[in-house]
Design a protein around this motif. Structure first.
Motif, PDB file in Angstrom:
ATOM      1  N   ALA A   1       0.837  -1.204   0.000  1.00  0.00           N
ATOM      2  CA  ALA A   1       0.000   0.000   0.000  1.00  0.00           C
ATOM      3  C   ALA A   1       0.871   1.254   0.000  1.00  0.00           C
ATOM      4  CB  ALA A   1      -0.925  -0.001   1.212  1.00  0.00           C
ATOM      5  N   GLY A   2       1.976   1.229   0.749  1.00  0.00           N
ATOM      6  CA  GLY A   2       2.883   2.373   0.786  1.00  0.00           C
ATOM      7  C   GLY A   2       3.527   2.628  -0.566  1.00  0.00           C
ATOM      8  N   TYR A   3       3.908   1.539  -1.252  1.00  0.00           N
ATOM      9  CA  TYR A   3       4.511   1.707  -2.572  1.00  0.00           C
ATOM     10  C   TYR A   3       3.472   2.235  -3.558  1.00  0.00           C
ATOM     11  CZ  TYR A   3       7.717   0.847  -6.436  1.00  0.00           C
ATOM     12  OH  TYR A   3       8.555   1.009  -7.509  1.00  0.00           O
ATOM     13  N   SER A   4       2.245   1.779  -3.423  1.00  0.00           N
ATOM     14  CA  SER A   4       1.158   2.274  -4.276  1.00  0.00           C
ATOM     15  C   SER A   4       0.928   3.767  -4.033  1.00  0.00           C
ATOM     16  CB  SER A   4      -0.132   1.498  -3.980  1.00  0.00           C
ATOM     17  OG  SER A   4      -1.249   2.108  -4.583  1.00  0.00           O
ATOM     18  N   PHE A   5       0.929   4.175  -2.769  1.00  0.00           N
ATOM     19  CA  PHE A   5       0.786   5.592  -2.409  1.00  0.00           C
ATOM     20  C   PHE A   5       1.932   6.417  -3.006  1.00  0.00           C
ATOM     21  CE2 PHE A   5       1.961   8.987   0.617  1.00  0.00           C
ATOM     22  CZ  PHE A   5       0.787   9.729   0.618  1.00  0.00           C
ATOM     23  N   LEU A   6       3.137   5.877  -2.882  1.00  0.00           N
ATOM     24  CA  LEU A   6       4.315   6.555  -3.419  1.00  0.00           C
ATOM     25  C   LEU A   6       4.211   6.702  -4.933  1.00  0.00           C
ATOM     26  CD1 LEU A   6       7.228   7.633  -3.205  1.00  0.00           C
ATOM     27  CD2 LEU A   6       8.026   5.260  -3.206  1.00  0.00           C
ATOM     28  N   LEU A   7       3.828   5.624  -5.616  1.00  0.00           N
ATOM     29  CA  LEU A   7       3.746   5.634  -7.078  1.00  0.00           C
ATOM     30  C   LEU A   7       2.705   6.632  -7.564  1.00  0.00           C
ATOM     31  CD1 LEU A   7       5.139   4.102  -9.386  1.00  0.00           C
ATOM     32  CD2 LEU A   7       3.203   2.521  -9.409  1.00  0.00           C
ATOM     33  N   PHE A   8       1.560   6.678  -6.893  1.00  0.00           N
ATOM     34  CA  PHE A   8       0.509   7.611  -7.315  1.00  0.00           C
ATOM     35  C   PHE A   8       0.985   9.056  -7.183  1.00  0.00           C
ATOM     36  CE2 PHE A   8      -3.129  10.374  -6.703  1.00  0.00           C
ATOM     37  CZ  PHE A   8      -3.964   9.984  -7.742  1.00  0.00           C
ATOM     38  N   ASN A   9       1.623   9.376  -6.069  1.00  0.00           N
ATOM     39  CA  ASN A   9       2.060  10.756  -5.843  1.00  0.00           C
ATOM     40  C   ASN A   9       3.205  11.175  -6.765  1.00  0.00           C
ATOM     41  OD1 ASN A   9       0.755  12.276  -3.384  1.00  0.00           O
ATOM     42  ND2 ASN A   9       0.818  10.102  -2.822  1.00  0.00           N
ATOM     43  N   LEU A  10       3.934  10.208  -7.292  1.00  0.00           N
ATOM     44  CA  LEU A  10       5.012  10.537  -8.218  1.00  0.00           C
ATOM     45  C   LEU A  10       4.514  10.716  -9.648  1.00  0.00           C
ATOM     46  CD1 LEU A  10       7.958   8.225  -7.072  1.00  0.00           C
ATOM     47  CD2 LEU A  10       7.396  10.538  -6.355  1.00  0.00           C
ATOM     48  N   LEU A  11       3.464   9.993 -10.019  1.00  0.00           N
ATOM     49  CA  LEU A  11       3.011  10.003 -11.410  1.00  0.00           C
ATOM     50  C   LEU A  11       1.812  10.905 -11.671  1.00  0.00           C
ATOM     51  CD1 LEU A  11       3.232   6.181 -12.280  1.00  0.00           C
ATOM     52  CD2 LEU A  11       4.944   7.956 -12.690  1.00  0.00           C
ATOM     53  N   CYS A  12       1.085  11.294 -10.628  1.00  0.00           N
ATOM     54  CA  CYS A  12      -0.147  12.056 -10.849  1.00  0.00           C
ATOM     55  C   CYS A  12       0.158  13.507 -11.229  1.00  0.00           C
ATOM     56  CB  CYS A  12      -1.038  12.009  -9.615  1.00  0.00           C
ATOM     57  SG  CYS A  12      -0.425  12.977  -8.222  1.00  0.00           S
ATOM     58  N   ALA A  13      -0.889  14.305 -11.353  1.00  0.00           N
ATOM     59  CA  ALA A  13      -0.729  15.719 -11.725  1.00  0.00           C
ATOM     60  C   ALA A  13       0.318  16.384 -10.833  1.00  0.00           C
ATOM     61  CB  ALA A  13      -2.065  16.441 -11.586  1.00  0.00           C
ATOM     62  N   PRO A  14       1.218  17.193 -11.411  1.00  0.00           N
ATOM     63  CA  PRO A  14       2.305  17.803 -10.638  1.00  0.00           C
ATOM     64  C   PRO A  14       1.821  18.970  -9.789  1.00  0.00           C
ATOM     65  CG  PRO A  14       2.392  18.574 -12.896  1.00  0.00           C
ATOM     66  CD  PRO A  14       1.269  17.565 -12.836  1.00  0.00           C
ATOM     67  N   CYS A  15       2.756  19.711  -9.192  1.00  0.00           N
ATOM     68  CA  CYS A  15       2.425  20.850  -8.340  1.00  0.00           C
ATOM     69  C   CYS A  15       1.879  22.015  -9.174  1.00  0.00           C
ATOM     70  CB  CYS A  15       3.648  21.306  -7.559  1.00  0.00           C
ATOM     71  SG  CYS A  15       4.973  21.961  -8.607  1.00  0.00           S
ATOM     72  N   PHE A  16       1.317  23.013  -8.489  1.00  0.00           N
ATOM     73  CA  PHE A  16       0.702  24.155  -9.177  1.00  0.00           C
ATOM     74  C   PHE A  16       1.690  24.878 -10.094  1.00  0.00           C
ATOM     75  CE2 PHE A  16      -2.825  24.886  -5.776  1.00  0.00           C
ATOM     76  CZ  PHE A  16      -3.522  23.816  -6.310  1.00  0.00           C
ATOM     77  N   ALA A  17       2.950  25.000  -9.653  1.00  0.00           N
ATOM     78  CA  ALA A  17       3.943  25.696 -10.472  1.00  0.00           C
ATOM     79  C   ALA A  17       4.168  24.958 -11.785  1.00  0.00           C
ATOM     80  CB  ALA A  17       5.262  25.827  -9.701  1.00  0.00           C
ATOM     81  N   ALA A  18       4.255  23.623 -11.710  1.00  0.00           N
ATOM     82  CA  ALA A  18       4.443  22.826 -12.922  1.00  0.00           C
ATOM     83  C   ALA A  18       3.191  22.853 -13.798  1.00  0.00           C
ATOM     84  CB  ALA A  18       4.799  21.385 -12.551  1.00  0.00           C
ATOM     85  N   ILE A  19       2.020  22.878 -13.172  1.00  0.00           N
ATOM     86  CA  ILE A  19       0.771  22.983 -13.940  1.00  0.00           C
ATOM     87  C   ILE A  19       0.755  24.300 -14.708  1.00  0.00           C
ATOM     88  CG2 ILE A  19      -1.747  23.217 -13.771  1.00  0.00           C
ATOM     89  CD1 ILE A  19      -1.616  21.293 -11.369  1.00  0.00           C
ATOM     90  N   GLY A  20       1.220  25.382 -14.046  1.00  0.00           N
ATOM     91  CA  GLY A  20       1.305  26.675 -14.724  1.00  0.00           C
ATOM     92  C   GLY A  20       2.259  26.618 -15.908  1.00  0.00           C
ATOM     93  N   ALA A  21       3.381  25.889 -15.738  1.00  0.00           N
ATOM     94  CA  ALA A  21       4.340  25.745 -16.843  1.00  0.00           C
ATOM     95  C   ALA A  21       3.723  24.954 -17.991  1.00  0.00           C
ATOM     96  CB  ALA A  21       5.606  25.051 -16.340  1.00  0.00           C
ATOM     97  N   ILE A  22       2.951  23.924 -17.663  1.00  0.00           N
ATOM     98  CA  ILE A  22       2.261  23.147 -18.700  1.00  0.00           C
ATOM     99  C   ILE A  22       1.299  24.043 -19.464  1.00  0.00           C
ATOM    100  CG2 ILE A  22       0.568  21.300 -19.090  1.00  0.00           C
ATOM    101  CD1 ILE A  22       1.865  19.778 -16.769  1.00  0.00           C
ATOM    102  N   ARG A  23       0.577  24.898 -18.727  1.00  0.00           N
ATOM    103  CA  ARG A  23      -0.381  25.804 -19.381  1.00  0.00           C
ATOM    104  C   ARG A  23       0.334  26.763 -20.328  1.00  0.00           C
ATOM    105  NH1 ARG A  23      -2.997  28.490 -22.025  1.00  0.00           N
ATOM    106  NH2 ARG A  23      -4.950  29.586 -21.630  1.00  0.00           N
ATOM    107  N   ARG A  24       1.493  27.284 -19.904  1.00  0.00           N
ATOM    108  CA  ARG A  24       2.234  28.217 -20.752  1.00  0.00           C
ATOM    109  C   ARG A  24       2.778  27.527 -22.000  1.00  0.00           C
ATOM    110  NH1 ARG A  24       4.130  29.897 -15.737  1.00  0.00           N
ATOM    111  NH2 ARG A  24       6.059  28.715 -15.997  1.00  0.00           N
TER     112      ARG A  24
END
Length: 713
Positions: free
Chosen positions: A610-633
């Protein structure tokens, strides 16, 4: 009066290194193209009136990529007072191609023979006086990485800025005559750039022709001039120009350069025969990354992290603050906010700083010695098989520090579908902000095993590969992979100054984020965890946060961690990925912020799978707001940004779901058909998407979209 000095040259020629040496700046230096994608300015250290400009690395002034467009547009604007053309002394023939074009701009120019020490080691001797005579401009030898000759180059550039120059004309008599005829037709073009525009028109540069907006009859005359020359040579005009440039360069090299015959058998060549070997390259890369994470997470980095967590933030700071607040008669709620909120949250993140600094140091050493450039070359072989190129891996390498500059580096990819896919997948590679999450789960559930960290790094690469295969078979991303050309730098000993500067810069960026975004987040989390909807101070399980988290948590139950605390930590990770750790530190309300205390609480609630699953999800899911802003730009579209965030989240959910469900099946042998049936169906769908024939690729491997375009023409 201020003087503007523009640094121009091929990628990896040492422009940014010289920029840092002249300005005292700490712009990122990397051994791959795309580090400088915008023009940067700084002031000369000893003279604020002198402006130094670091232009993107380019191979020519014929713009095929964004960096070439940025550099060319700026140079032809006539703003620089002098150009410092930085060339790799060990690859003079290739670098001088750009020099021939810069010399046509009617701007004073000096040539710096950079990395002259590397050239000497390869047995190359350059006669500077003869080279100056051939190029008809000042030439100086430098070694920017060691700081040798940089100040002298700046002084020479300042002197040269005041000189009068005329375009350097190197073409054959017949080609020069054709260019002169075109030049006569450009009477409305400023005289200082007229020759350069005439050469570009002779090359049939469509962008220049559009920018000049010439009358149809003028274009007809120009086309006739070009066609006559093409018929005479039986070559395209662009090929004629390129051939004559290289013929001139060959003559210059013969006159001024003495180099050993054949391929130089230097140390870089010998090392490359191993590290870029078709069969050994990938295993060696995996071994190198395993050692990097082993040193950072399991050994040296852990010693520092354990002390910071268990002693500094576990005993000293909480004890001292509690005593000080109690002595000052501070209200219990304020004492709780400071100790249980701010210190617990921020301390939980800063506790991993030693591990991060060791990781940043290891990566900086690999970058500075020249190995990471080889990684892009190695990955080109792998990614091209799946429809991408090594050029797409460069942003991912840059993104190991922070996803934002990595996403921005995708601008160097000229193919639009490849660029979008690179923007989409860059955040799959773990950035520095995700390291505290990796270190926490690795320490709590896997005894700081280095294989855990290495596996999630390569899980990110696997996510890129799988995405490349699947998305390239859709209309949105179909097409041939972008061509990938890059210079492989010589290996050299990493400079302590350069490595320390990069490490400190990245570490300081992390600390600033902890002191701002994470600090604010921990205060908000503490408030929501300690108050209910009536703003009454309550037990955390009855708080606003518990209510919100419990409402969303069932979505993550199939992933093995469907409780409100893990859910809230994941959501706050969208603000900054470090928030996952700081939020868990606040929510579990450990008496101390000692790492062992937080890890103990995690071990109580999560299995290793379960811990590895939690880790994997947080690494692969939508990034932080700053990175989302970079994606938008970079996407320049709200629709594409939404698609990117949905794809990343769905991919992360699917990967975590399959890892948890099959992990439970393998480890326990228990069959839960309610979850395993969807898992098998999902696996089947993924396999079909991976191995189905590409509907947008013909039998010969050519893009069907490209074939359709040719038929329409």
């Amino acid at each position: 009066m201020s003087i503007k000095i523009s640094l121009a040259g091929n990628p990896n020629s040492g422009k940014t290194t010289m920029f840092n040496a002249l300005t005292g700046s700490s712009q990122r230096v990397g051994n791959w193209p795309g580090v400088t994608v915008e023009r940067k300015e700084g002031k000369l250290k000893n003279d604020p009136e002198i402006i130094i400009q670091d232009l993107p690395g380019i191979y020519s002034l014929s713009p095929y990529t964004l960096e070439e467009v940025v550099t060319r547009d700026y140079l032809i604007s006539g703003q620089p007072d002098v150009i410092v053309n930085i060339v790799d002394a060990a690859n003079l023939e290739r670098n001088l191609y750009l020099t021939t074009q810069l010399a046509e701009l009617n701007i004073p120019i000096i040539v710096t023979l950079n990395m002259i020490d590397a050239a000497a080691k390869s047995g190359i001797t350059i006669d500077v006086e003869k080279l100056e005579k051939e190029l008809k401009c000042p030439v100086i030898s430098t070694s920017a990485v060691r700081g040798n000759g940089c100040d002298a180059a700046a002084e020479l550039a300042i002197k040269t800025a005041a000189t009068e120059v005329s375009p350097r004309k190197i073409f054959s008599e017949k080609t020069a005559a054709a260019i002169s005829e075109i030049e006569v037709l450009l009477s409305h073009v400023p005289a200082n750039n007229r020759y350069w525009y005439a050469v570009k028109l002779f090359e049939r540069d469509g962008k220049i022709a559009s920018a000049l907006n010439l009358a149809p009859e003028t274009m007809t005359k120009i086309d006739r001039i070009i066609s006559d020359r093409e018929k005479a040579e039986n070559e395209s005009s662009e090929a004629i120009i390129a051939s004559e440039r290289y013929n001139w360069i060959d003559n210059v090299i013969k006159a001024a350069v003495d180099a050993p015959a054949g391929k130089p058998d230097n140390i870089s060549t010998k090392i490359d025969s191993i590290v870029t070997n078709r069969f050994l390259a990938i295993p060696l890369f995996a071994a190198v990354m395993f050692m990097v994470y082993y040193i950072s997470i399991t050994t040296i980095g852990t010693i520092g992290t354990d002390w910071v967590n268990d002693v500094l933030f576990g005993e000293w700071i909480p004890t001292w603050v509690n005593s000080a607040l109690a002595g000052a008669g501070t209200a219990p709620w304020l004492q709780s906010l400071i100790v249980d909120g701010i210190i617990s949250g921020v301390g939980a993140v800063l506790g991993f700083l030693p591990q991060m600094m060791v990781l940043f140091c290891c990566l900086a050493i690999l970058e500075d010695c020249g190995y990471m450039a080889r990684v892009a070359f190695i990955m080109d072989r792998l990614l091209r098989f799946f429809g991408l190129s090594g050029k797409s891996f460069i942003p991912m390498l840059i993104g190991t520090g922070c996803s934002v500059p990595g996403i921005m580096a995708s601008r160097t990819i000229e193919n639009e579908s490849d660029r979008r896919m690179t923007v989409l997948t860059t955040s799959f590679i773990p950035c520095g902000a995700k390291l505290p999450v990796i270190a926490l789960i690795s320490g709590a559930l896997f005894n700081d095993a280095a294989w855990v960290v290495t596996s999630v790094y390569f899980a990110g690469i696997a996510a890129v590969v799988i995405s490349g295969i699947i998305l390239k078979k859709t209309r949105l991303f179909a097409g041939e992979a972008s061509p990938f050309i890059m210079e492989l730098p010589h290996y050299h000993r990493p400079l302590v100054k350069s490595v320390l500067r990069t490490t400190i810069q990245r570490g300081w960026s992390f600390v600033k984020k902890a002191a701002t975004i994470i600090l604010l987040s921990t205060v908000v989390i503490w408030f929501l965890q300690n108050f209910n909807w009536k703003l009454e101070m309550v037990n955390p399980d009855q708080s606003i946060l518990a209510a919100l988290g419990s409402f969303i948590a069932p979505l993550f139950s199939p992933l093995g961690w469907g409780n409100w605390r893990a859910t809230v930590a994941t959501i706050t990770g969208l603000i900054a990925k470090e928030n996952v750790v700081s939020t868990l530190g606040v929510l579990y309300g450990v008496e101390e912020t000692a790492r062992t205390a937080l890890e103990y609480r995690i071990r109580q609630e999560y299995s290793s799978i379960a811990g590895y699953s939690f880790l994997l999800f947080n690494l692969l899911c939508a990034p932080c707001f700053a990175a989302i802003g970079a994606i938008r730009r970079e996407m320049m579209s709200a629709r594409w940004t939404i698609f990117a965030l949905l794809y990343l989240t769905v991919f992360a959910f699917t990967a975590s779901f399959l890892v948890y469900q099959f992990g439970i099946l393998i480890s326990t042998g228990l069959w839960n058909w309610q979850t395993l049936v969807p898992a098998f169906i999902l696996s089947g769908i993924i396999l079909v998407l991976l191995f189905r024939r590409n509907p947008y690729c013909g039998k010969d491997g050519k893009s069907a979209l490209d074939l359709n375009e040719k038929r329409l023409k």
